[in-house]
Design a protein around this motif. Structure first.
Motif, PDB file in Angstrom:
ATOM      1  N   ILE A 183      34.593  99.299 -10.610  1.00 38.19           N
ATOM      2  CA  ILE A 183      34.234  97.946 -10.728  1.00 38.19           C
ATOM      3  C   ILE A 183      35.262  97.959 -11.602  1.00 38.19           C
TER       4      ILE A 183
ATOM      5  N   LEU B  10      34.399  89.037 -12.603  1.00 36.22           N
ATOM      6  CA  LEU B  10      33.409  90.082 -13.353  1.00 36.22           C
ATOM      7  C   LEU B  10      32.619  89.848 -14.910  1.00 36.22           C
TER       8      LEU B  10
ATOM      9  N   TRP C  35      23.789  95.090  -9.104  1.00 39.54           N
ATOM     10  CA  TRP C  35      24.832  95.556  -7.675  1.00 39.54           C
ATOM     11  C   TRP C  35      24.729  96.109  -6.516  1.00 39.54           C
TER      12      TRP C  35
ATOM     13  N   MET D 111      25.536  97.223 -13.171  1.00 33.01           N
ATOM     14  CA  MET D 111      25.532  97.745 -12.149  1.00 33.01           C
ATOM     15  C   MET D 111      24.574  98.461 -10.763  1.00 33.01           C
TER      16      MET D 111
ATOM     17  N   THR E  64      29.076  91.160 -13.300  1.00 34.30           N
ATOM     18  CA  THR E  64      28.505  92.191 -13.309  1.00 34.30           C
ATOM     19  C   THR E  64      27.522  92.549 -14.083  1.00 34.30           C
TER      20      THR E  64
ATOM     21  N   VAL F 146      33.602  93.119 -18.715  1.00 35.33           N
ATOM     22  CA  VAL F 146      32.582  93.434 -17.795  1.00 35.33           C
ATOM     23  C   VAL F 146      31.179  93.819 -18.696  1.00 35.33           C
TER      24      VAL F 146
END
Length: 504
Positions: free
Chosen positions: A300, A359, A378, A375, A362, A335
């Motif tokens: 990412i 972002l 996700w 993360m 995230t 991030v």
């Protein structure tokens, strides 16, 4: 002396005496943290050290009395653990705000609590440098005493790994029921215990944390534009993924590619599960590099740098190395939810700014100091969506959700989906409330996601070159709660408002 019920008597659903006793221990510990900025004041010959001594005295007195009268005599249970964690972050923000008010640096207690909560939750949003809604001008960041600059960064650093985890590492008196506190404060979808004992796990995590902080400090101090004070403050803020700087223009003030790249590297490292760092330091490189979440996190970030740096190069006509430098820095800052700034992303081209906005939703890896959705959540959501599509095509097939070789249980899938729905709902509710104060849609959205994601800067009136001073006081309390909810990953706070939590 302990004013608690006899251990042989039936325990209440929640032992509030025990909650008060352990809460007192954390407040007492906060007193030691408050003494450190006073030492900085004495080093630089400034005269606000007394405000930290008075605040430390209040913390020692209040915390000591609570622990003395309500010292726990029985095992801590999970409900008490959740209640303690939520009350600890709120009470420590109230205590940590005292030096600002006692010294007169910030006459508004609300502003002082906002700045302290923003520090402890590693959010990095600030009210310094702007005028409040009632017309008072808060001082610029560079104008406040160095002790307060240090206190802001120290609050980041303590909150980054977690005050409760730190206490478990160094205070054996809290070893009773320690796992309940550890799990309540670090409620991510995965639990990675390095040792069977939570106290040993906390110590190992802090060893890694201190080692990385020390390494960044030395690398920053090696540059002539940073003295030891600047270096330690920014090392604290980076490893905590906090974002408080000693300069109003953040990292941009140093105008150094070397400093930018050092911070980029350590922001990346801070966004990785610290248990994986420990395994890497122990020589288990295979586990580190084979970890699916680290791979996804790196992917990412790589995609973000490619798109944003490419747009800066092609559309905004940045020189190639400048495009890579500024693009990489802002991608890592968002991030990992660090929130440092080297460029004003609001004046970028639409493609770069829009992708950076995505972002904001995230976050780093589970077990890191970063905030956000994380993360691994996700990954589970994406894999679950793919599974559902396949299930439509093959309705009788048994298709488990996997990350690598590990099958994700239905329980974890439901928890992740519930977390995501709650996260988006609370974010939207926060944006709606901020809009009621007269802010436009992008400002409202930016303030809400900056708070619940623990990112720091937002958009519009709360962008990277602005601050939160002008927000009305009620709006600041809304963001204060969003910061805490985001730092404790929603369930830890919301669960105490559930009727089931209080039922026997």
């Amino acid at each position: 002396m302990a004013l608690v019920s006899n251990s042989s008597a039936p325990r209440a659903n929640i032992d509030f005496f025990m909650v008060l006793g352990i809460l007192g221990a954390f407040i007492f510990f906060m007193g030691f943290a408050l003494l450190m900025p006073a030492g900085v004041d004495l080093i630089y010959g400034q005269d606000t050290w007394h405000s930290f001594l008075v605040s430390a005295g209040i913390a020692f007195s209040l915390g000591g009395l609570l622990w003395y009268f309500f010292k726990p005599q029985q095992e801590l249970r999970i409900r008490e653990g959740f209640l303690i964690v939520s009350l600890t972050w709120l009470s420590l923000s109230l205590v940590g705000a005292l030096p600002f008010v006692i010294s007169g640096v910030l006459p508004s207690f609300t502003d002082a609590v906002f700045e302290t909560m923003s520090g402890l939750t590693t959010t990095g949003s600030t009210i310094l440098g702007g005028a409040t809604s009632d017309g008072f001008q808060n001082p610029q960041i560079e104008d406040i005493p160095k002790s307060f600059l240090f206190w802001r960064s120290l609050a980041h650093w303590l909150g980054g790994m977690g005050i409760i985890v730190l206490s478990l590492a160094i205070l054996p008196l809290l070893g009773i029921g320690g796992m309940q506190l550890f799990q309540a404060e670090s409620p991510g979808p995965t639990t990675d215990k390095l040792t069977p004992r939570v106290q040993e796990t906390a110590k190992l995590l802090w060893v890694v944390y201190v080692a990385l902080t020390g390494a960044e400090f030395l690398l920053l101090w090696a540059h002539p534009s940073m003295d030891w004070f600047e270096a330690i403050n920014h090392a604290f803020s980076t490893l905590a993924t906090g974002g408080f700087s000693t300069q109003n223009t953040s990292i941009q003030a140093f105008d150094s590619a070397y400093i930018d790249w050092v911070i980029i590297v350590f922001m990346f490292l801070a966004g990785i599960n610290f248990a994986m760092h420990f395994r890497l330091f122990r020589g288990d490189a295979q586990s580190f590099f084979a970890n699916r979440e680290i791979r996804f996190y790196t992917l990412i970030i790589g995609i973000g740098i490619l798109i944003i740096s490419g747009s800066l190069l092609v559309i905004d006509k940045y020189p190639i190395f400048e495009a890579l430098r500024y693009g990489a820095f802002q991608v890592l800052a968002i991030v990992t939810t660090t929130g440092f700034g080297t460029d004003d992303y609001e004046i970028w081209n639409t493609i770069g700014a829009f992708f950076l906005f995505l972002l904001f939703f995230t976050g780093g890896c589970a077990g890191s100091t970063g905030g956000g959705i994380k993360m691994v959540r996700w990954m589970i959501l994406i894999r679950n969506t793919g599974r559902e599509i396949k299930q439509i095509v093959h309705p009788k097939a048994i298709l488990p959700v996997r990350i690598g070789d590990q099958a994700i249980s239905q329980h974890i899938q439901r928890t992740v989906l519930s977390f995501f729905i709650l996260y988006i709902f609370i974010f939207a509710l926060g944006a709606f409330i901020i809009s009621l104060f007269g802010y436009d849609i992008m400002s409202s959205i930016g303030a809400s996601i900056a708070a619940i994601g623990n990112i720091g800067p937002g958009w519009g009136d709360f962008g990277p070159t602005d601050n939160f001073a002008h927000l009305p006081y009620l709006g600041k309390w809304v963001l204060i709660m969003l910061m805490m909810v985001g730092r404790l990953e929603i369930f830890t706070v919301l669960i105490i408002f559930s009727p089931a939590f209080w039922k026997q």
